[in-house]
Design a protein around this motif. Sequence first.
Motif, PDB file in Angstrom:
ATOM      1  N   ALA A   1     148.987  49.100  -0.969  1.00  0.00           N
ATOM      2  CA  ALA A   1     148.197  47.830  -0.715  1.00  0.00           C
ATOM      3  C   ALA A   1     148.052  47.039  -2.013  1.00  0.00           C
ATOM      4  CB  ALA A   1     147.339  47.908   0.183  1.00  0.00           C
ATOM      5  N   ALA A   2     147.298  47.974  -2.950  1.00  0.00           N
ATOM      6  CA  ALA A   2     146.920  47.384  -4.000  1.00  0.00           C
ATOM      7  C   ALA A   2     148.172  46.903  -5.160  1.00  0.00           C
ATOM      8  CB  ALA A   2     145.942  48.381  -4.922  1.00  0.00           C
ATOM      9  N   ARG A   3     149.271  47.609  -5.063  1.00  0.00           N
ATOM     10  CA  ARG A   3     150.496  47.462  -5.644  1.00  0.00           C
ATOM     11  C   ARG A   3     151.222  46.157  -5.502  1.00  0.00           C
ATOM     12  NH1 ARG A   3     153.793  46.647  -8.671  1.00  0.00           N
ATOM     13  NH2 ARG A   3     155.477  47.806  -9.895  1.00  0.00           N
ATOM     14  N   TYR A   4     151.290  45.938  -4.189  1.00  0.00           N
ATOM     15  CA  TYR A   4     152.017  45.068  -3.633  1.00  0.00           C
ATOM     16  C   TYR A   4     151.266  44.046  -2.863  1.00  0.00           C
ATOM     17  CZ  TYR A   4     155.771  48.073  -4.916  1.00  0.00           C
ATOM     18  OH  TYR A   4     156.633  48.978  -5.628  1.00  0.00           O
ATOM     19  N   PRO A   5     150.403  43.189  -3.297  1.00  0.00           N
ATOM     20  CA  PRO A   5     149.439  42.510  -2.408  1.00  0.00           C
ATOM     21  C   PRO A   5     150.139  41.299  -1.413  1.00  0.00           C
ATOM     22  CG  PRO A   5     149.166  41.912  -4.812  1.00  0.00           C
ATOM     23  CD  PRO A   5     150.240  43.058  -4.603  1.00  0.00           C
ATOM     24  N   ASP A   6     151.235  41.032  -2.154  1.00  0.00           N
ATOM     25  CA  ASP A   6     151.982  39.885  -1.492  1.00  0.00           C
ATOM     26  C   ASP A   6     152.538  40.199  -0.236  1.00  0.00           C
ATOM     27  OD1 ASP A   6     153.100  37.256  -0.944  1.00  0.00           O
ATOM     28  OD2 ASP A   6     154.986  37.654  -2.458  1.00  0.00           O
ATOM     29  N   THR A   7     152.252  39.497   0.745  1.00  0.00           N
ATOM     30  CA  THR A   7     152.963  39.647   1.964  1.00  0.00           C
ATOM     31  C   THR A   7     154.603  39.530   2.156  1.00  0.00           C
ATOM     32  OG1 THR A   7     152.622  37.509   2.804  1.00  0.00           O
ATOM     33  CG2 THR A   7     150.920  39.034   3.442  1.00  0.00           C
ATOM     34  N   ASN A   8     155.154  39.215   1.307  1.00  0.00           N
ATOM     35  CA  ASN A   8     156.509  39.103   1.236  1.00  0.00           C
ATOM     36  C   ASN A   8     157.117  40.369   1.045  1.00  0.00           C
ATOM     37  OD1 ASN A   8     156.778  36.419   1.707  1.00  0.00           O
ATOM     38  ND2 ASN A   8     156.714  35.864  -0.606  1.00  0.00           N
ATOM     39  N   ASP A   9     156.288  41.153   0.414  1.00  0.00           N
ATOM     40  CA  ASP A   9     156.731  42.797   0.011  1.00  0.00           C
ATOM     41  C   ASP A   9     156.072  43.607   0.898  1.00  0.00           C
ATOM     42  OD1 ASP A   9     158.090  41.855  -2.362  1.00  0.00           O
ATOM     43  OD2 ASP A   9     156.407  41.857  -3.804  1.00  0.00           O
ATOM     44  N   PHE A  10     154.894  43.477   1.435  1.00  0.00           N
ATOM     45  CA  PHE A  10     154.300  44.575   2.170  1.00  0.00           C
ATOM     46  C   PHE A  10     153.450  43.657   3.232  1.00  0.00           C
ATOM     47  CE2 PHE A  10     150.444  47.262   2.810  1.00  0.00           C
ATOM     48  CZ  PHE A  10     151.211  48.253   3.551  1.00  0.00           C
ATOM     49  N   TYR A  11     153.726  43.757   4.648  1.00  0.00           N
ATOM     50  CA  TYR A  11     153.023  43.080   5.554  1.00  0.00           C
ATOM     51  C   TYR A  11     151.728  44.188   5.757  1.00  0.00           C
ATOM     52  CZ  TYR A  11     156.794  39.917   6.413  1.00  0.00           C
ATOM     53  OH  TYR A  11     157.693  39.010   6.250  1.00  0.00           O
ATOM     54  N   HIS A  12     150.590  43.609   5.806  1.00  0.00           N
ATOM     55  CA  HIS A  12     149.440  44.574   5.819  1.00  0.00           C
ATOM     56  C   HIS A  12     149.167  45.020   7.299  1.00  0.00           C
ATOM     57  CE1 HIS A  12     148.191  43.735   1.952  1.00  0.00           C
ATOM     58  NE2 HIS A  12     148.467  42.450   1.949  1.00  0.00           N
ATOM     59  N   ALA A  13     150.069  44.459   8.305  1.00  0.00           N
ATOM     60  CA  ALA A  13     150.239  44.926   9.540  1.00  0.00           C
ATOM     61  C   ALA A  13     150.431  46.314   9.801  1.00  0.00           C
ATOM     62  CB  ALA A  13     150.725  44.017  10.667  1.00  0.00           C
TER      63      ALA A  13
END
Length: 159
Positions: free
Chosen positions: A45-57
Amino acid sequence: MAGCLDNIHFNRPDWMDLGEKRNSVASIAAGCLFFTGWWIIIYIAARYPDTNDFYHAYHICGVIGTIALFMINAVSNGQVRGDAYTTGCLGQRGARVWLFLGFVLGFGSLIGSCWILFGLYVIPMKVPQGPGVGVFLQNIFIFLGALVFKFGRTEELWG
């Protein structure tokens, strides 16, 4: 009902005999597995903060796995067998249903993390694939922690 592997014995080395320390070692190992799972997803989550790479859902799989860990370990083996728990709302049957639902949630979080990994990262060849691997590893470590905490301890040492 006896287990099918109860009568199988092998020569155990002296260093493998934990004795009185079995519950402590199993608890520490389960805690380390649980910690590792959540540490991986915090890093992702810290490494990929952009939602295009990692959805926080995708954190929902880890939360459900954590709830499953608590549900699986909320009932003792004596309660499931009916030795220690005969009264209450549903008695032995309720303890078995609770344990079953815990395993269903645990396997469901594993299946969900596999779907996230393969369905959203591997098959479409989405780059980077690290977030999908992280979600899967988180749920594997949490589920292994639940299993080690449930089956690695013994109830004879609790007294």
